[in-house]
Design a protein around this motif. Structure first.
Motif, PDB file in Angstrom:
ATOM      1  N   GLU A   1       0.817  -1.212   0.000  1.00 29.11           N
ATOM      2  CA  GLU A   1       0.000   0.000   0.000  1.00 29.11           C
ATOM      3  C   GLU A   1       0.855   1.268   0.000  1.00 29.11           C
ATOM      4  OE1 GLU A   1      -3.893  -0.325   2.206  1.00 29.11           O
ATOM      5  OE2 GLU A   1      -2.837  -2.042   3.094  1.00 29.11           O
TER       6      GLU A   1
ATOM      7  N   THR B   1      -0.191   5.951  -7.710  1.00 27.75           N
ATOM      8  CA  THR B   1      -0.686   4.571  -7.797  1.00 27.75           C
ATOM      9  C   THR B   1       0.138   3.673  -6.883  1.00 27.75           C
ATOM     10  OG1 THR B   1      -1.431   4.861 -10.083  1.00 27.75           O
ATOM     11  CG2 THR B   1      -1.045   2.607  -9.350  1.00 27.75           C
TER      12      THR B   1
ATOM     13  N   TRP C   1       0.208  -2.414  -4.997  1.00 29.36           N
ATOM     14  CA  TRP C   1      -0.792  -3.457  -5.206  1.00 29.36           C
ATOM     15  C   TRP C   1      -1.653  -3.151  -6.427  1.00 29.36           C
ATOM     16  CZ3 TRP C   1      -6.059  -3.086  -5.395  1.00 29.36           C
ATOM     17  CH2 TRP C   1      -6.652  -1.898  -4.937  1.00 29.36           C
ATOM     18  N   GLN C   2      -1.849  -1.866  -6.726  1.00 32.12           N
ATOM     19  CA  GLN C   2      -2.658  -1.490  -7.877  1.00 32.12           C
ATOM     20  C   GLN C   2      -1.926  -1.759  -9.196  1.00 32.12           C
ATOM     21  OE1 GLN C   2      -3.295   2.519  -6.310  1.00 32.12           O
ATOM     22  NE2 GLN C   2      -5.512   2.112  -6.244  1.00 32.12           N
TER      23      GLN C   2
ATOM     24  N   ALA D   1      -2.354  -5.363  -9.666  1.00 36.07           N
ATOM     25  CA  ALA D   1      -3.728  -5.623 -10.118  1.00 36.07           C
ATOM     26  C   ALA D   1      -3.856  -5.407 -11.618  1.00 36.07           C
ATOM     27  CB  ALA D   1      -4.705  -4.718  -9.363  1.00 36.07           C
TER      28      ALA D   1
END
Length: 374
Positions: free
Chosen positions: A249, A266, A269-270, A273
Motif C-alpha cells: 500500500e 498509484t 498493489w494497484q 492488479a
C-alpha cells in the motif's frame, strides 16, 4: 581398497538416499499440480519438484486419480527428485480426537495414498503446516498424538512394503513462525522430541515465511539442537512474503508510473492488479520490480537464504515457490498476501513467451539456476 570404499559409499547412499542431498534447491508448486510445465523446469535446470496433497480431496477423486499424485509420479518417471506432502487441514473446525471416526477417515485416506507413492517419491512429508492448519486451542496432547499415530502408520507401511533400503525418506511436516516465542509451545517441543526419538524419521520440515532474512535464524537455532546429530531439515517453503506485503500500500516508483501511463500515487498493489488483469510485457514487469527498492534490494534473497541454510551443514533439500498459481491472484486487493512476488515463473502477471511458455521473474531465475547442484 578403492573398490571396498566405493561399495561402502554406495551402501551409505542406499541407506540414506535423498537425506544426503545436501543443499539441493527445487521447485515448489504447493497444491497447484496443474501449473507443472516441464518446459519451465527444464529451462530452470530444476531437479526437485514438490507438491502437497490435501487429504480430504482423496474422497472426491480417489487417491490414484488425484492430480497431485499423478503429477508427482509423472515427475518421478521423468527423472526428477520428488517431495510429496500429506496435508490434514483443521484450521476452521475442531481437531478430531484420536480414535474418532474423523481420525479413522484420515488413516484410511493415508492408507489409500501410501501404496501409490511409497518407494516412488524421494521424500514423503507427514503434515503440511500442522500448527497453522489447526486452531491454537487444539495444540494439546491429542494434536501431537494425532500426528504421531499417522507417522507410525506411514513408518509401519514403509517397513512392511518397501524395506530398509526404501527410496522414500520420511519427514514430519513444517513448523511455522518459530521466530515468534508464542509458537514455541509444549506441543512444538513434543513435536521435535517425537522426531528425535523416532529413528525412522530423517528430520523435520521448516517454512520460514518472514519479513527479513535474519528472522530465519531462530528457526535453525531452535530446531537443530532438538534433533539427533544424524537428522537433517528440509525447507519446502520459504520467502520474504511479509516484507512484500508491508510494501503493497505504498506508492509505486514515480518514474515507472510516468513511463507506463499510471496516475501519480498509484500504489504497488494497484500496479500488480493491472498486471493480473492484462499481463504486462516482460520488460514492463521487470521495470516495475527493479525500480522498487523494497524488491530490488532483495533480489538475491534466494541465494542468501540458501547460504544461511547450507552453512548449518544440515539442510537436505529446499524448494522455492516456482510459479504463480491461481490462488495467488484470486480476489486480489490491497490486503491480499502477495505470494506471487516469490515466484520464479511469472505465469499470471507477465505475457507468455513466443513459444507459449511462461516468462521468468528476472529477480530469481539466475540465482535459482546457479544453486542447482551439479
Amino acid at each position: 581398497m578403492r573398490k571396498l570404499l566405493g561399495l561402502c559409499a554406495a551402501a551409505l547412499l542406499g541407506m540414506a538416499g535423498p537425506a544426503l542431498a545436501q543443499g539441493a534447491l527445487g521447485a515448489n508448486y504447493n497444491e497447484h499440480f496443474e501449473d507443472v510445465d516441464w518446459r519451465d523446469l527444464q529451462k530452470a535446470d530444476a531437479r526437485w519438484v514438490r507438491l502437497f496433497l490435501p487429504m480430504p480431496q482423496v474422497d472426491r477423486t480417489g487417491a490414484a486419480g488425484h492430480g497431485a499424485v499423478r503429477t508427482i509420479l509423472a515427475a518421478a518417471d521423468r527423472g526428477y527428485k520428488t517431495i510429496l506432502t500429506l496435508k490434514y487441514p483443521y484450521n476452521r473446525v475442531a481437531f478430531p480426537k484420536v480414535g474418532s471416526a474423523e481420525f479413522e477417515k484420515q488413516l484410511a485416506r493415508t492408507d489409500a495414498v501410501l501404496p501409490l507413492v511409497m518407494g516412488k517419491v524421494d521424500i514423503l512429508v507427514i503434515g503440511n503446516e500442522p500448527f497453522i492448519e489447526s486452531r491454537q486451542q487444539d495444540w494439546d496432547a491429542n494434536f501431537n498424538e494425532f500426528y504421531e499415530q499417522l507417522a507410525r502408520r506411514v513408518i509401519a507401511y514403509r517397513a512392511a512394503h518397501c524395506g530398509k533400503d526404501c527410496k522414500t525418506r520420511l519427514y514430519m511436516g513444517a513448523l511455522n513462525h518459530i521466530e515468534r516465542p508464542a509458537w514455541r509451545t509444549p506441543a512444538t517441543e513434543r513435536w521435535l522430541s517425537f522426531i528425535k526419538a523416532t529413528p525412522e524419521l530423517d528430520g523435520v520440515n521448516l517454512h520460514p515465511h518472514i519479513r527479513a532474512i535474519e528472522e530465519s535464524k531462530p528457526f535453525l537455532d531452535y530446531v537443530l539442537p532438538r534433533l539427533r546429530p544424524d537428522q537433517k531439515f528440509i525447507v519446502t517453503e520459504f520467502s520474504l512474503v511479509w516484507w512484500w506485503q508491508a510494501n503493497m500500500e505504498k506508492p509505486a516508483p514515480a518514474a515507472f508510473l510516468a513511463q507506463y501511463g499510471f496516475p501519480a500515487g498509484t500504489q504497488n498493489w494497484q500496479v500488480i492488479a493491472a498486471a493480473l488483469k492484462n499481463p504486462f510485457p516482460k520488460p514492463q514487469w521487470d521495470a516495475f520490480l527493479s525500480a522498487s527498492p523494497w524488491f530490488e534490494s532483495r533480489k538475491h534473497y534466494l541465494r542468501n537464504q540458501m547460504k544461511l541454510f547450507n552453512d548449518t551443514g544440515r539442510l537436505a533439500v529446499a524448494t522455492y515457490g516456482f510459479k504463480q498459481g491461481s490462488s495467488m491472484s484470486a480476489e486480489w486487493g490491497p490486503k491480499k498476501v502477495p505470494w506471487l512476488l516469490n515466484s520464479v515463473v511469472a505465469g499470471r502477471s507477465v505475457q507468455p513467451n513466443p513459444d507459449g511458455s511462461s516468462a521468468f521473474n528476472y529477480a530469481w531465475i539466475d540465482d535459482f539456476r546457479a544453486l542447482q547442484k551439479k
